[in-house]
Design a protein around this motif. Structure first.
Motif, PDB file in Angstrom:
ATOM      1  N   ASP A 280      45.538 -16.807 -61.653  1.00 14.77           N
ATOM      2  CA  ASP A 280      46.851 -17.333 -62.004  1.00 14.77           C
ATOM      3  C   ASP A 280      46.838 -18.852 -62.172  1.00 14.77           C
ATOM      4  N   GLU A 281      47.953 -19.530 -61.863  1.00 17.31           N
ATOM      5  CA  GLU A 281      48.104 -20.947 -62.150  1.00 17.31           C
ATOM      6  C   GLU A 281      47.278 -21.842 -61.225  1.00 17.31           C
TER       7      GLU A 281
ATOM      8  N   GLU B  48      61.487 -20.973 -49.812  1.00 21.17           N
ATOM      9  CA  GLU B  48      61.649 -20.742 -48.373  1.00 21.17           C
ATOM     10  C   GLU B  48      62.827 -21.534 -47.823  1.00 21.17           C
ATOM     11  N   VAL B  49      62.977 -22.783 -48.240  1.00 16.65           N
ATOM     12  CA  VAL B  49      64.099 -23.608 -47.789  1.00 16.65           C
ATOM     13  C   VAL B  49      65.416 -23.032 -48.275  1.00 16.65           C
TER      14      VAL B  49
ATOM     15  N   ASP C  67      52.545 -24.420 -57.280  1.00 20.75           N
ATOM     16  CA  ASP C  67      52.857 -23.149 -56.635  1.00 20.75           C
ATOM     17  C   ASP C  67      53.319 -23.360 -55.204  1.00 20.75           C
ATOM     18  N   ILE C  68      52.678 -24.253 -54.502  1.00 24.11           N
ATOM     19  CA  ILE C  68      53.039 -24.518 -53.117  1.00 24.11           C
ATOM     20  C   ILE C  68      54.435 -25.114 -53.050  1.00 24.11           C
ATOM     21  N   LEU C  69      54.757 -26.025 -53.946  1.00 20.85           N
ATOM     22  CA  LEU C  69      56.089 -26.619 -53.971  1.00 20.85           C
ATOM     23  C   LEU C  69      57.153 -25.574 -54.251  1.00 20.85           C
ATOM     24  N   GLU C  70      56.877 -24.678 -55.177  1.00 16.14           N
ATOM     25  CA  GLU C  70      57.834 -23.618 -55.496  1.00 16.14           C
ATOM     26  C   GLU C  70      58.038 -22.701 -54.296  1.00 16.14           C
TER      27      GLU C  70
END
Length: 180
Positions: free
Chosen positions: A3-4, A22-23, A14-17
């Motif tokens: 994937d990306e 989650e927030v 991806d981690i930021l998304e």
């Protein structure tokens, strides 16, 4: 890896998304019903008590002058700001509708305040290290929900950093148990 993550090289977007999702989920789960004017008044009175308490305590330390500030000057200034804002909230807050009702999570700031007061009480008796470490553990693990691994790592690192900063970097004579 597909994937990306392999395409972007680091997996950063991806981690930021994932964090944003989650927030957003956490915030949607924690929505509380509105509190109304009584909650605004209680909040203003608590802030007023903190501000006035800070004013009284800072005067005991001595304000000094603007050219030679005493140790109580900065806490005094902050306490004046808190007191003024609390009075403004007390006068205007009854018309506001952005307060929320108290919940189990409303106790967390009180626990944080009590542990901070405990630090101040215990530090002259047993030194800087133990109360500071306990404060960090309580705030990170029990109030912040961190894992034990990160709680211990951050707590020990924080206490060691402040120990070195205050005792050696700034030569501030904090009461302490360890002598290196």
């Amino acid at each position: 890896m597909s994937d990306e993550r392999t395409a972007s090289g680091s997996g950063g977007p991806d981690i930021l998304e994932e964090i944003e999702a989650e927030v957003a989920e956490t915030l949607s789960e924690e929505e509380l019903p509105p509190g109304g004017p009584a909650y605004q008044t209680v909040g203003a009175l608590v802030a007023l008590a903190v501000g006035v308490g800070g004013l009284v305590l800072s005067l005991d330390y001595g304000l000094g002058s603007l050219r030679r500030p005493g140790p109580g000057l900065w806490p005094f200034v902050i306490s004046v700001v808190i007191t003024v804002l609390a009075v403004v909230l007390l006068l205007t807050g009854r018309r506001l509708e952005d307060s929320v009702s108290f919940s189990r999570a409303s106790v967390l700031p009180a626990v944080g305040l009590l542990t901070f007061v405990g630090l101040g009480v215990l530090m002259p008796l047993v030194g800087f290290e133990i109360p500071s470490l306990v404060l960090c553990v309580v705030w990170l693990r029990f109030l912040g929900g961190e894992t034990w691994r990160s709680t211990i790592t951050i707590s020990v690192g924080t206490v060691a950093t402040f120990y070195a900063l205050f005792l050696y970097g700034l030569s501030i004579p904090l009461p302490h148990l360890l002598n290196f």
